[in-house]
Design an enzyme around this catalytic site. Structure first.
Site, PDB file in Angstrom:
ATOM      1  N   HIS A 177      41.912  12.588 -12.540  1.00 30.03           N
ATOM      2  CA  HIS A 177      42.905  13.437 -13.209  1.00 30.03           C
ATOM      3  C   HIS A 177      42.530  13.575 -14.678  1.00 30.03           C
ATOM      4  O   HIS A 177      42.183  12.587 -15.339  1.00 30.03           O
ATOM      5  CB  HIS A 177      44.291  12.800 -13.170  1.00 30.03           C
ATOM      6  N   HIS A 216      38.900  11.768  -6.886  1.00 30.08           N
ATOM      7  CA  HIS A 216      39.121  12.713  -7.972  1.00 30.08           C
ATOM      8  C   HIS A 216      39.544  11.965  -9.226  1.00 30.08           C
ATOM      9  O   HIS A 216      40.105  10.876  -9.152  1.00 30.08           O
ATOM     10  CB  HIS A 216      40.188  13.744  -7.591  1.00 30.08           C
ATOM     11  N   ASP A 230      45.633  21.144 -11.352  1.00 28.85           N
ATOM     12  CA  ASP A 230      46.532  20.439 -10.438  1.00 28.85           C
ATOM     13  C   ASP A 230      47.747  21.330 -10.155  1.00 28.85           C
ATOM     14  O   ASP A 230      48.309  21.947 -11.049  1.00 28.85           O
ATOM     15  CB  ASP A 230      46.978  19.109 -11.061  1.00 28.85           C
TER      16      ASP A 230
END
Ligand code: 5GP
Ligand code: ZN
Length: 141
Positions: free
Chosen positions: A106, A104, A35
């Site tokens: 995390h 997505h 990220d």
């Protein structure tokens, strides 16, 4: 494998190699990369290659593949970075904190005292309300 794409989507651009990323791994249906705004060191994302915005529209087998990729990254983070804990977080819609409408998960390493605001204090719920909502949900399954 063909999959839906959105030319304006930042994750589609990363999947297509049109934007750079620190790519951790890739398989037929998924990709994982670091990220760009990590909440803690090691914050990474497991991403479907196809452009499906949310959990209700992604095919179940692709969602399963994203979960497998997230597990691999989480295991690597646990053994290598030895965080105090790890959250897997998947947001659907802006009200849930989703900023990129391309599904997505995390992988968020956690450390004591970090200010990542995912933890909440459990408060006793109203049993009748829980039961009423339970009945609605159960009828939809
Ligand atoms: P969401 O808020 O949708 O759950 O998470 C989107 C995540 O994507 C955010 O944590 C954000 O930092 C990350 N992100 C947004 N744009 C980019 C980018 O161009 N590259 C990378 N590596 N991450 C990005
Ligand atoms: Zn996309």
């Amino acid at each position: 494998m063909t999959h839906p794409t959105d030319a304006t989507c930042v994750f589609c651009k990363i999947v297509a190699g049109q934007l750079p990323s620190f790519k951790l791994l890739e398989d037929e249906a998924t990709i994982a990369f670091m990220d760009i705004n990590p909440v803690n060191p090691g914050h990474a994302l497991a991403v479907a290659k196809g452009h499906w915005p949310t959990v209700d529209v992604i095919p179940a087998d692709v969602l399963a593949a994203v979960a497998r990729t997230a597990q691999k990254v989480a295991k690597a983070a646990m053994t290598t970075l030895k965080p105090a804990g790890v959250n897997l977080v998947q947001a659907n819609g802006p009200a849930a904190g989703q900023s990129v409408p391309h599904l997505h998960i995390h992988i968020m390493p956690r450390r004591p005292g970090d200010d990542v605001s995912l933890n909440w204090e459990p408060k006793a719920g109203d049993r009748a309300e829980i039961e009423a909502i339970y009945k609605k949900l159960k009828a939809a399954l």
